[in-house]
Design an enzyme around this catalytic site. Structure first.
Site, PDB file in Angstrom:
ATOM      1  N   TYR A 143      22.335 -73.016 -59.196  1.00 15.69           N
ATOM      2  CA  TYR A 143      22.863 -74.272 -59.815  1.00 15.69           C
ATOM      3  C   TYR A 143      23.405 -73.851 -61.252  1.00 15.69           C
ATOM      4  CZ  TYR A 143      17.457 -74.995 -60.950  1.00 15.69           C
ATOM      5  OH  TYR A 143      16.075 -74.793 -61.129  1.00 15.69           O
ATOM      6  N   GLU A 144      23.643 -74.640 -61.938  1.00 13.68           N
ATOM      7  CA  GLU A 144      24.268 -74.756 -63.139  1.00 13.68           C
ATOM      8  C   GLU A 144      25.436 -73.748 -63.148  1.00 13.68           C
ATOM      9  OE1 GLU A 144      23.302 -76.728 -65.104  1.00 13.68           O
ATOM     10  OE2 GLU A 144      21.269 -77.251 -64.428  1.00 13.68           O
ATOM     11  N   GLY A 145      26.143 -73.679 -62.133  1.00 16.92           N
ATOM     12  CA  GLY A 145      26.984 -72.573 -61.988  1.00 16.92           C
ATOM     13  C   GLY A 145      26.528 -71.477 -61.078  1.00 16.92           C
TER      14      GLY A 145
END
Lengths: 594, 594
Positions: free
Chosen positions: A437-439
């Site tokens: 997550y978060e890229g």
């Protein structure tokens, strides 16, 4: 697994002996009161809270998970989570590094980061409730109107309200240009927002009186792509106490972080207010995202520390086989497994990655403090550049290493590591999402190589490598450090050459950048950690003979381990980067299934 | 996740074009009937069963898990498991490679292994019920008396009864010398066995009428250590239908393989019979263990294949971002993620590891067939030596690579990979145990370097490397293969040098072997896979232009990927091995916590 103990001695080492934040912090406007004593007292208070309140809730929280009531759309967090959050607010932690204008305590990031690490070690699923909330605070603080700030910030700072980030939709995560949620103006300055958001961490829960969702959506006639995305504040409850039509539709069933409510959020004409400029939502969101990426890195770090503590205690207690070179504990039926070289390899890998990660994050936190407060704009820019360059490294390298560390900790436990009650496998499951997550870490790699290194022709990278070069020059005649400075100088030169070669290749064929990115990020990660370990060894040598030799000798020995056993990964990375894009791009799409 | 499709074309390639089992098998006494047609029909039947019966039970089995009734000590397997097992028996699969004297079908291992791989891909938790049973069959077949064989084998072969391996106790797994379970003679040829066993896979369930436990225990006055361990047959039910006092005490709560009952087995004066010689139980058990280790490797392989299939389908469907070099699918809102180099890197890693693993296991299976049936004792010994050498490699290298592959498959799915319903994270959890049980991968590494390579002064290793050397010599002038043969020859020489160096170092200090072992195993693994890929490319070049060019071109392209992007790991391994034991052994035990 043993009870979590906060690594206060190592925080002290990193903050005050290695990075020396006190040389900088009290001189920054607004941080005059952030003395070493203040840091120490905050860290001790946070350690107590994390050890005594959060850590005991970690295993039960994983087993119980969150409960969703489809009739009311309500979510109940695991037993004890709400009470721990209330205590956290009472202790003032949500306000720690927030703006005093809104009730914050105005403390630096270099204090807030170790506090975050402890939360991640003790209970990463719990830590995400205040973590996301802090992200919402940051975005409103940076981009909100005065009225919005006055309305939302005091309650977010006190912790009475919490916040979320609503970006992802079922058909888009990485590619937010595909986003479909719509915002129609109501004519009174508010908007009516409709859409479905997924994977909303801490998206619905019973901890706070209100939840402030920050939602990406498109205005009518907005340009396609990421250029037509705006950011909206969508509170769960309005001022008058009435319920907004933003509802949790379901909770995801996940591999880990089960005690965090990962919600589907349905907006059905929910009332919201534009924050920042129309169609500039993505850049507003990036205020949160960059912090969230560092927060992800902290998860890898914190979980690595927790796994190390568990594995170390087990390795000293578990008796199995005799040492290869003869009996170690003749009074026992077998030797503790810490005598075995391969068990030590795993423990040292955990230790070396964790301590270098702690040094890197502290260095970055101080740069964030400088970026925010330094009176000199050039100093602010230098700090901002270093943070921009190393944020994807901190996110991806630290979460990949954290996952490696968590898996090694589990491996040290043998079959018992696979059993839930020991807690070691939970750390593996909880850590796994931090790589996604978060890229995803693949996206971080492209961000690093494409946007941070190649886009400015290596300007930010050179600012960074100059610091390492200076360190090497300064220590050129230092015999004790030669075993570190030699390989570090060599790697520094190689990184320059490789960056040039990849840049040239990518100029002709962009896939060359895409193909090199993941390996390149690990290369830069190792350069950074090699620098950190050399610096830690430098500090340790200077402190030997002053009464804490075990501590400082351990730093030197672990630095040697890092250089001998982990850093050689760069030999493989240099080769795979050199081998370029062709081996990845030659297989026809239909040939994959052959 | 898409439905599992058995890789029948690749089985055909490996069996009939690469390893060419038909050049050997029908000439072996007892295998005359095992023609290519027979292989094909069995593999098709197994594929149907695995695709249609086992695969659909995999996700629900993970969610439901096994149920333990403490009052009755009974275990119920997840819905459908029992019925699938009944069908499996009806189809005759338990008998596949069993002795015709006891109702077996007498088929070779080189047929049984692909069948096992398919089961592991489709439903690894289920596959362990017949898997453990087959292990018990093998041990009784090899070491039982005629009477024992007559009593137990027909029912194990038909599948009416199943079997287990009861080794581990709470305080000992790796170190069976610490084993405490006791066996007292009853005076009538039977023994009364008392002790607690843990981690007993398929230890109790509702699939079969009886469960035959093979239990390690100590006779009175037995020597201490592993020299005093004997093996006993302990049936759940006696001939007269009475219940033996061997009971499931609990089921473990685990990270994965949740549908397999991992039981605590309490023996409270349970009646059992000695199998094999007194105090020789461990070597009897190793009959099962070596097979179980190869079985573990198959789990890594099978799960890698399943994850690859899932990730490939998703990568072709999921639209996200545009290709770096321009739009790939102008008719779609974004390009399928398979256009991105980093996604291809992950898919190709899965593919390259899986196909090389399939080649290696088929090669090993054929050696097992030769070891068992070849009329020439020298040929049998050569085969046995190769199997002995490469069993720890197959176990550890294939499970580590399988775990890497499963994690990459999950990563390709992004956030969706973390969500249980997609099935990708289950593959990660299910694969994780394969690195631990049947001897942790660290133990495999010591087995390889210590027992298999150094103990006979490299004799078995040289037999193996001679084959690779011969391949390189034969293809010396082959321009097409030069890109593979060159690096392979170089690596072959380096492995010789490194083995010599490690052997010399270990002669002075045994910890040098312990420190090098894990890296050395990966080095030998890469040597083996590099050989497999060069051979696959050789076969593929010879078949180009005959109507299946996509298939054969994919082999050549994947071989190039392997050499360019995976094999370079050896550059790191050479360095870490060279750096020796000191960096691992220097840190004082008490300094770890500093």
């Amino acid at each position: 697994m043993p009870a979590y103990k906060a690594p206060l001695r190592d925080f002290d080492f990193v903050l005050n002996e290695l990075i020396k934040v006190q040389d900088v912090i009290p001189a920054l406007p607004g941080y005059q009161e952030a003395t070493q004593d203040i840091y120490t007292s905050y860290l001790e208070a946070a350690a107590q809270f994390c050890e005594n309140e959060l850590a005991p809730l970690n295993r039960p929280g994983d087993e119980e998970g969150c409960h969703f009531d489809a009739a009311t759309h309500n979510v109940t967090t695991p037993a004890g989570f709400k009470e721990a959050y209330a205590q956290y607010c009472e202790l003032g932690f949500p306000a720690l590094d927030c703006d005093p204008a809104y009730g914050g305590q105005g403390m630096p990031k270099s204090l807030a980061f170790p506090v975050m690490e402890m939360q991640c070690s003790a209970n990463v699923a719990w830590s995400m409730y205040p973590g996301l909330s802090h992200g919402a605070y940051s975005a409103i603080h940076a981009h909100g109107s005065e009225e919005q700030k006055a309305t939302y910030l005091p309650k977010l700072v006190s912790g009475e309200w919490t916040g979320t980030m609503c970006l992802t939709e079922p058909h888009c995560g990485t590619d937010l240009g595909l986003l479909k949620s719509k915002a129609e103006p109501n004519g009174d300055g508010s908007y009516s927002i409709t859409g479905t958001k997924i994977f909303i961490s801490a998206g619905e829960h019973d901890m706070s009186a209100n939840i402030i969702h920050l939602v990406l959506a498109r205005l009518p006639d907005a340009p396609k792509d990421v250029k037509g995305i705006s950011l909206f504040i969508v509170p769960k409850f309005h001022d008058d106490g009435s319920r907004n039509s933003v509802y949790c539709g379901a909770l995801e069933h996940k591999m880990g972080i089960k005690a965090n409510a990962t919600a589907v959020i349905n907006l059905d004409g929910a009332k919201g207010w534009l924050i920042g400029e129309p169609n500039k939502g993505l850049s507003c969101m990036f205020t949160m995202m960059n912090a969230a990426r560092l927060g992800c890195g902290m998860q890898g770090l914190g979980i690595g520390e927790a796994s190390f503590q568990g594995a170390l205690a087990y390795a000293k207690e578990r008796l199995q086989m005799r040492a290869l070179n003869g009996v170690h504990s003749p009074d026992k039926p077998a030797d503790p497994i810490i005598v075995h070289p391969d068990v030590r390899r795993m423990l040292l890998t955990q230790k070396a990655y964790t301590e270098a990660g702690r040094a890197l994050t502290t260095l970055l936190a101080l740069q964030l403090d400088i970026e925010e407060k330094h009176p000199d704009s050039a100093a602010r820019q230098d700090a901002a550049d270093l943070v921009a360059l190393l944020t994807p490294v901190a996110k991806a390298f630290m979460t990949d290493n954290g996952y490696t560390a968590a898996n090694m900790g589990m491996q040290v436990f043998g079959g018992h590591g696979f059993i839930r009650e020991w807690g070691m496998e939970q750390l593996v499951r909880d850590c796994r999402i931090s790589q996604i997550y978060e890229g995803t870490n693949g996206i971080q790699a492209i961000d690093l190589l494409g946007r941070k290194v190649l886009l400015d022709q290596g300007q930010k990278l050179r600012k960074f490598t100059k610091q390492i070069h200076k360190f090497c020059q300064t220590n050129e005649g230092n015999d004790k450090l030669a075993e570190f400075v030699g390989p570090l100088s060599k790697l520094l030169k190689e990184v320059g050459d490789i960056t040039m070669a990849v840049g040239m290749a990518a100029f002709k064929d962009k896939d060359e950048a895409g193909a090199a990115a993941t390996d390149y990020l690990r290369l830069i990660g190792h350069l950074t950690y090699a620098w950190m370990w050399a610096r830690m060894a430098e500090v340790a040598y200077a402190k030997l003979g002053q009464g804490e030799d075990d501590f400082y000798q351990a730093k030197i020995t672990t630095a040697r381990f890092y250089y001998a056993k982990l850093l050689p990964e760069v030999e493989a990375l240099k080769a795979t980067i050199k081998n370029g894009a062709k081996p990845l791009m030659s297989l026809g799409e239909e040939q994959f299934a052959c």
